[in-house]
Design a protein around this motif. Structure first.
Motif, PDB file in Angstrom:
ATOM      1  N   ALA A 212       0.841  -1.210   0.000  1.00 39.86           N
ATOM      2  CA  ALA A 212       0.000   0.000   0.000  1.00 39.86           C
ATOM      3  C   ALA A 212       0.870   1.252   0.000  1.00 39.86           C
ATOM      4  O   ALA A 212       0.600   2.217  -0.731  1.00 39.86           O
ATOM      5  N   LEU A 213       1.932   1.209   0.794  1.00 34.09           N
ATOM      6  CA  LEU A 213       2.822   2.380   0.872  1.00 34.09           C
ATOM      7  C   LEU A 213       3.548   2.609  -0.457  1.00 34.09           C
ATOM      8  O   LEU A 213       3.677   3.744  -0.916  1.00 34.09           O
ATOM      9  N   LEU A 214       4.004   1.517  -1.056  1.00 31.57           N
ATOM     10  CA  LEU A 214       4.745   1.656  -2.329  1.00 31.57           C
ATOM     11  C   LEU A 214       3.835   2.178  -3.440  1.00 31.57           C
ATOM     12  O   LEU A 214       4.241   3.004  -4.254  1.00 31.57           O
ATOM     13  N   LYS A 215       2.588   1.714  -3.395  1.00 36.90           N
ATOM     14  CA  LYS A 215       1.638   2.204  -4.413  1.00 36.90           C
ATOM     15  C   LYS A 215       1.401   3.700  -4.235  1.00 36.90           C
ATOM     16  O   LYS A 215       1.349   4.462  -5.193  1.00 36.90           O
ATOM     17  N   LYS A 216       1.297   4.105  -2.963  1.00 35.40           N
ATOM     18  CA  LYS A 216       1.047   5.525  -2.673  1.00 35.40           C
ATOM     19  C   LYS A 216       2.255   6.367  -3.065  1.00 35.40           C
ATOM     20  O   LYS A 216       2.120   7.463  -3.614  1.00 35.40           O
ATOM     21  N   ALA A 217       3.437   5.811  -2.797  1.00 32.97           N
ATOM     22  CA  ALA A 217       4.655   6.587  -3.033  1.00 32.97           C
ATOM     23  C   ALA A 217       5.014   6.655  -4.520  1.00 32.97           C
ATOM     24  O   ALA A 217       5.435   7.693  -5.011  1.00 32.97           O
ATOM     25  N   LEU A 218       4.840   5.528  -5.208  1.00 35.81           N
ATOM     26  CA  LEU A 218       5.350   5.461  -6.585  1.00 35.81           C
ATOM     27  C   LEU A 218       4.264   5.495  -7.654  1.00 35.81           C
ATOM     28  O   LEU A 218       4.563   5.573  -8.844  1.00 35.81           O
ATOM     29  N   GLY A 219       3.040   5.421  -7.245  1.00 36.94           N
ATOM     30  CA  GLY A 219       1.944   5.462  -8.203  1.00 36.94           C
ATOM     31  C   GLY A 219       1.990   4.248  -9.114  1.00 36.94           C
ATOM     32  O   GLY A 219       2.237   3.123  -8.673  1.00 36.94           O
ATOM     33  N   SER A 220       1.835   4.467 -10.424  1.00 38.48           N
ATOM     34  CA  SER A 220       1.781   3.339 -11.360  1.00 38.48           C
ATOM     35  C   SER A 220       3.156   3.014 -11.940  1.00 38.48           C
ATOM     36  O   SER A 220       3.275   2.206 -12.859  1.00 38.48           O
ATOM     37  N   ALA A 221       4.197   3.673 -11.406  1.00 36.75           N
ATOM     38  CA  ALA A 221       5.544   3.454 -11.950  1.00 36.75           C
ATOM     39  C   ALA A 221       6.026   2.020 -11.720  1.00 36.75           C
ATOM     40  O   ALA A 221       6.773   1.473 -12.530  1.00 36.75           O
ATOM     41  N   GLU A 222       5.593   1.407 -10.660  1.00 37.42           N
ATOM     42  CA  GLU A 222       6.000   0.033 -10.349  1.00 37.42           C
ATOM     43  C   GLU A 222       4.794  -0.763  -9.891  1.00 37.42           C
ATOM     44  O   GLU A 222       3.800  -0.189  -9.466  1.00 37.42           O
ATOM     45  N   ASP A 223       4.931  -2.089  -9.949  1.00 35.86           N
ATOM     46  CA  ASP A 223       3.836  -2.926  -9.466  1.00 35.86           C
ATOM     47  C   ASP A 223       4.323  -3.715  -8.250  1.00 35.86           C
ATOM     48  O   ASP A 223       4.955  -4.761  -8.384  1.00 35.86           O
ATOM     49  N   PRO A 224       4.055  -3.244  -7.044  1.00 39.31           N
ATOM     50  CA  PRO A 224       4.560  -3.917  -5.845  1.00 39.31           C
ATOM     51  C   PRO A 224       3.896  -5.272  -5.584  1.00 39.31           C
ATOM     52  O   PRO A 224       4.417  -6.063  -4.816  1.00 39.31           O
ATOM     53  N   ASP A 225       2.748  -5.538  -6.233  1.00 35.93           N
ATOM     54  CA  ASP A 225       2.071  -6.819  -6.004  1.00 35.93           C
ATOM     55  C   ASP A 225       2.935  -7.999  -6.444  1.00 35.93           C
ATOM     56  O   ASP A 225       2.797  -9.103  -5.927  1.00 35.93           O
ATOM     57  N   ALA A 226       3.848  -7.742  -7.366  1.00 37.98           N
ATOM     58  CA  ALA A 226       4.688  -8.829  -7.889  1.00 37.98           C
ATOM     59  C   ALA A 226       5.888  -9.125  -6.972  1.00 37.98           C
ATOM     60  O   ALA A 226       6.585 -10.119  -7.170  1.00 37.98           O
ATOM     61  N   LEU A 227       6.124  -8.269  -5.990  1.00 42.84           N
ATOM     62  CA  LEU A 227       7.321  -8.419  -5.137  1.00 42.84           C
ATOM     63  C   LEU A 227       7.036  -9.318  -3.934  1.00 42.84           C
ATOM     64  O   LEU A 227       5.937  -9.288  -3.375  1.00 42.84           O
TER      65      LEU A 227
END
Lengths: 243, 326
Positions: A212-227
């Motif tokens: 949730a934090l990575l999505k908020k911080a980076l927007g659509s630039a990365e997909d944290p769900d895959a990590l």
């Protein structure tokens, strides 16, 4: 449950907010201090007996010498018992070892460190607070009063507050990096907090928060769900390094 | 896009860092110079401004929390009660205590009257019903007196004077402080203590009088008793003043009224404790020692009492009058 706050109107228009210590913190601090006093007193008595008799036995000797020895053996514990709180609260600026361990501090109603008079008064009134036994009067007063104070505190104009000390390292930010960072300051602060608590959190919970934090911080630039868990942590560490 | 909050933190962080170090050092010291105090006040203003901004720009962050801590620390530093030192102590002895004593004078009189009346009642009670002494005195004490001896006889041979003094003075101080503190119970505790003390004193005198030992008890008491009993009456007067502050508050709230009353009476309480230390030393070293004749005991007792009166009235440390005789 949030702590009750004691608010002191500041001369600048900005209020000082101090979290009030409740009966729990107060009792916890007292029990620690009580045990310290007992241990010190017992240590003194045992040492005095070993020095005088070479063994642990009560002085049965009659006459002046026996009385003197008995008196000296029990005088020190009495001094420890009665002077422990006032002396240490003065030396440790409103704290005692128990209060320090419990994270509480005595302050005046104006938010300052209590002086000699206030410390003596709050401790003299223990005579009433401890009635009829086990600090019953003090405990009831603490439960019923608005600022959770016992009679001694009312008399001295003091109160017990939680000594919230957020480390000054949080003031020591790498300003240059922060200024250049594209990530929101509040989000970065949350990233640091989650990293600090990382080992104590359940795996699924920390991964969910990290995503949730990575999505908020980076927007659509990365997909944290895959990590996975390790990758999420590594990404948060990289993000935190921007500070 | 650059965060405005981050830029602001970046701009202010070095100042906070420096201030945190400075305040940390000041908090460890007992006294600070005028320059340092003025610097702390200036810093207080600056941090107040920054904290107000932080509460708006970065609420709930640890930076804001750290600023709250810093602000509270500076506040505690500048709100610290100033230490008066020796001049402060002199001022308390010269001005504060005499003023409180003058205010309490009627109460001291009534407490002395109460104690005297209860002593008279105790004397009458035992003189009329001698068997009631069992309710007041211990078996050992009664046995001593019935054998024609005072319980204080030979005391100095059993217990060293120094130990006797410490025991007596600590007991007296606790009684006096209890008389003060129990004023919180709307004066009931104070009145009870004064009545019981007077009653026991009168009853004991009546009992020893019946066995022809009253003069010897007087001889034992006179050196320390004048100050000891006077201090108990003063403590009772403070206790009733505390009770009055709760019954008829002089400030917006009872709590405030109680606090102000206690703070005002606190130096007098401390002086009373000091006087009881002196009385305890006399009771340990002079009173039980048969070496001292009655005349010297009276001289010690009366002199100490006058010293007490001079100190309480502020006459002992009175300022020289400006323009007075050279």
């Amino acid at each position: 449950m949030d702590n009750e706050q004691y608010t002191i109107p500041g001369i600048t228009g900005v209020d000082v907010s101090l979290p009030i210590a409740g009966p729990g913190s107060r009792s916890y601090a007292f029990i620690i201090d009580w045990h310290i006093r007992v241990v010190l007193a017992l240590a003194w008595i045992v040492a005095a007996m070993l020095i005088e008799f070479g063994s642990l036995r009560l002085p049965l000797e009659s006459g002046k010498r026996g009385v003197t020895f008995g008196f000296l053996v029990f005088l020190a514990p009495a001094i420890i018992y009665f002077f422990y709180h006032p002396v240490l609260e003065l030396l440790m600026q409103g704290q005692s070892p128990g209060k320090r361990m419990a994270g509480v501090r005595v302050v005046t109603v104006s938010g300052g460190t209590p002086g000699t008079g206030a410390v003596l008064i709050r401790n003299i009134f223990r005579l009433i607070d401890c009635l009829p036994m086990l600090y019953f009067v003090g405990l009831i007063t603490t439960l019923l009063s608005a600022q959770r104070v016992r009679i001694g505190d009312m008399a001295a104009g003091t109160l017990l507050v939680i000594d919230e000390r957020v480390p000054s390292r949080y003031l020591e930010l790498d300003g240059a990096a922060t200024a250049e960072a594209a990530v929101d300051f509040t989000t970065l602060d949350l990233v640091e907090q989650i990293l600090e608590r990382w080992p104590s959190l359940a795996l699924d919970k920390r991964d969910a928060i990290a995503r949730a934090l990575l999505k908020k911080a980076l927007g659509s630039a990365e997909d944290p769900d895959a990590l996975d868990d390790d990758a999420l942590r590594a990404r948060l560490v990289t993000l935190s390094a921007q500070r | 896009m650059k965060s405005s909050a981050a830029a602001w933190v970046h701009a202010r962080a070095p100042a906070w860092r420096e201030l945190s170090r400075r305040i940390g050092a000041l908090r460890k010291r007992r006294s600070i110079s005028v320059g340092e105090a003025l610097g702390a006040i200036e810093a207080y203003r600056n941090v107040a401004r920054d904290l107000a901004s932080a509460r708006r720009l970065v609420p709930g962050t640890r930076t804001a929390a750290a600023l709250e801590t810093l602000f509270a620390q500076i506040h505690a530093t500048i709100a610290r009660h100033p230490s008066g030192g020796w001049s402060g102590l002199l001022s308390v002895l010269r001005d504060d205590i005499p003023s409180v004593v003058r205010e309490l004078a009627p109460r001291i009189f009534w407490m002395a009257a109460l104690m005297g009346s209860s002593a008279a009642a105790g004397f009458w009670l035992i003189a009329t019903y001698p068997h009631l002494i069992n309710l007041i005195a211990s078996e050992e004490m009664i046995q001593h007196v019935e054998e024609g001896k005072l319980w204080t006889d030979g005391l100095i041979n059993v217990t060293p004077s120094s130990i006797l003094s410490v025991r007596i003075l600590s007991n007296n101080i606790v009684v006096a402080l209890f008389a003060v503190c129990s004023g919180f119970l709307f004066g009931l505790g104070t009145f009870y203590l004064m009545l019981v003390n007077g009653l026991m004193l009168g009853a004991t005198f009546a009992f020893v009088h019946q066995h022809g030992l009253a003069e010897r008890l007087f001889e034992f008491i006179i050196a320390h008793g004048l100050v000891e009993l006077s201090v108990i009456c003063i403590a009772g007067a403070i206790g009733t003043a505390i009770a009055d502050s709760l019954i008829r508050p002089t400030h917006a709230t009872r709590r405030e009224s109680f606090r102000v009353c206690v703070r005002r009476a606190a130096p007098l309480m401390a002086l009373c404790a000091a006087l009881l230390i002196g009385a305890g030393l006399i009771e340990g070293f002079v009173s039980p020692d048969p070496v001292f004749p009655l005349a010297s005991r009276i001289a010690i007792g009366v002199s100490y009492w006058f010293l007490m009166v001079l100190t309480l009235g502020g006459w002992l440390l009175r300022r020289p009058r400006p323009g007075g005789a050279l």
